[in-house]
Design an enzyme around this catalytic site. Structure first.
Site: not given
Ligand code: SAH
Length: 454
Positions: A43, A246, A268, A329, A381, A410
């Site tokens: 309804p 790596d 690496k 990243t 790095m 991080g």
């Molecule tokens: N391709 C990666 C970077 C590789 S170079 C990306 O896009 O994140 C490696 C550097 O990345 C490290 O020396 C550091 O400076 C940074 N990095 C990667 N992982 C990280 C994390 N979990 N915490 C802090 N720095 C990080």
């Protein structure tokens, strides 16, 4: 098992639904995805159902004389909010040999509605035999999220291929062999990636029984928290026969690999190149040429300070099918998990990603460009050189009070954030045992960390 899953042709089924509320609406919405004839008897109707009726997508009868509407051979759904009414509807329907589904009463129902994952022409129907609708919905959502959206294209591609194989290969066993090879070749992933031309080349060579190349997935694993993997990354990770990973790839992420996959660590860390870069490039090529599905798993995003470009160059030259999957990243992951937005209308209109480690071991950076105001600097790095980098920035004109954050590991459970000023970073480094991977963020946005950390 009490419930038999079958697929019923939809265009010759008539559904008669009793009810005009939410339950009826859910059933109607499911049924309208298929080519079925729906009559709703009630309804009163909810507004959505009213609209469907006025658009003639469903028939609506407001009559309360229920009996006369039950037509032999129809599927009847009793979805009123009155269980006594539902029961009598079901009795009339059963007397006419109509299959019946009663809302919330599976024991007295002849059929139930499954939850559906829709990738037409592929559908997945899920039921918990009515034991747990919440679990069914949960599983549906999990499957829906995990299944690529381009399955319809894959289904159509495979269907076209099937016709051509049927007409060109007579022997059934040979056809089955071809299909086994096709489905483990790069073909499905190429179609799912929208590369049907390449998929066709692979399919032709499988059908012609030529030596098969494998495929390579260059996948970004993100900064550590496995939940930051993309859906595509997870799907491809699970398919690999051999995995080259790596140091930055967290162990929790490696758990997603097929337990039978061959796992190869290729180092690496800055000082530890278990396999030199050229060696890695070659390993990918060699394994793909053996017909394997190869996963190159890299921390973060493969194309941001990841040498991802170098690793696929040889693959491209050798015509090996490959895909690149971006990852979150470190800059994105660390900034979010540390409550430091990389841009902010009040503090930074641009952001710059820099490497603190150059090929020849120096940090010969374009300092004058890095000291621009209202710009966030993210240094990858840079841990070992951070005191030198801070001194250079000050020497080139950046205020020594500028805020700086070091984010160690991080997004991972062990994440630590250290904040300071450029002038004070030396003492932070000397009083704390900070280890890699650590990301540096420099700029006024760092001041937001205290307020926005979560
Ligand atoms: N391709 C990666 C970077 C590789 S170079 C990306 O896009 O994140 C490696 C550097 O990345 C490290 O020396 C550091 O400076 C940074 N990095 C990667 N992982 C990280 C994390 N979990 N915490 C802090 N720095 C990080």
């Amino acid at each position: 098992m009490n419930w038999l899953p079958l697929y019923h042709r939809s265009n010759n089924v008539k559904f008669i639904i009793f009810g005009g509320g939410q339950v009826a609406q859910r059933k109607v919405q499911t049924l309208l995805k298929f080519d079925v004839d729906v009559t709703l008897i009630s309804p009163k109707l909810m507004p959505v159902l009213q609209n469907l009726a006025s658009e003639a997508k469903i028939k609506h009868l407001a009559s309360e004389a229920l009996q006369e509407h039950v037509i032999a051979g129809s599927c009847v759904v009793a979805a009123t909010n009155n269980s006594a009414v539902n029961k009598s509807i079901s009795q009339w329907a059963k007397a006419l040999a109509c299959p019946v589904s009663i809302a919330d009463d599976p024991l007295n129902s002849d059929f139930i509605f499954p939850a559906i994952v829709d990738r037409n022409p592929v559908t997945i129907a899920i039921s918990s035999s009515s034991e747990s609708p919440a679990l069914t919905r949960y599983l549906r959502n999990q499957l829906d999220a995990a299944l690529p959206t381009r399955i319809p294209q894959l289904a159509n591609f495979v269907s076209r291929l099937r016709k051509s194989i049927r007409s060109s290969v007579e022997n059934t066993e040979q056809r089955q062999r071809i299909w086994r090879k096709l489905m483990s070749s790069a073909m499905p992933n190429l179609v799912l990636a929208g590369k049907e031309d390449q998929a066709l080349v692979i399919s032709d060579s499988v059908i012609a029984d030529k030596e098969q190349l494998g495929q390579v997935f260059l996948v970004g694993a993100g900064p550590g928290d496995p939940e930051l993997l993309t859906l595509k990354a997870v799907r491809l990770i699970q398919q690999a026969d051999v995995v080259f990973y790596d140091r930055l790839v967290s162990p929790a992420i490696l758990e997603y690999c097929n337990p039978k996959a061959e796992m190869r660590y290729v180092g690496k860390a800055m000082s530890d190149h278990a396999v030199p870069q050229e060696g890695i490039n070659q390993l990918l090529v060699d394994h793909a040429k053996l017909g394997k599905t190869v996963l190159r798993l890299k921390g973060g995003d493969p194309f941001i300070f990841g040498r991802g470009g170098e690793e696929i160059e040889q693959l491209a030259e050798d015509g090996i099918p490959f895909q690149v999957v971006p990852g979150i990243t470190a800059a994105s992951g660390c900034s979010s998990y540390a409550g430091i937005p990389l841009t902010h209308r009040d503090y930074a209109q641009s952001v710059r990603f820099v490497t603190g480690h150059l090929k020849d071991g120096t940090t010969n950076l374009p300092w004058d460009e890095l000291i621009h105001p209202q710009q966030t600097l993210v240094i990858y790095m840079g841990l070992t050189g951070i005191v030198h980098i801070s001194q250079q920035l000050i020497a080139h004109g950046m205020s020594s009070d500028t805020s700086i954050a070091l984010i160690e590991k991080g997004t991972q459970p062990e994440q630590k954030v250290y904040t300071s000023t450029l002038a004070g970073i030396e003492s932070v480094i000397s009083t704390n045992k900070i280890s890699a991977p650590t990301l540096t963020i420099i700029g006024d946005v760092v001041k937001l960390h205290k307020k926005l950390i979560w």
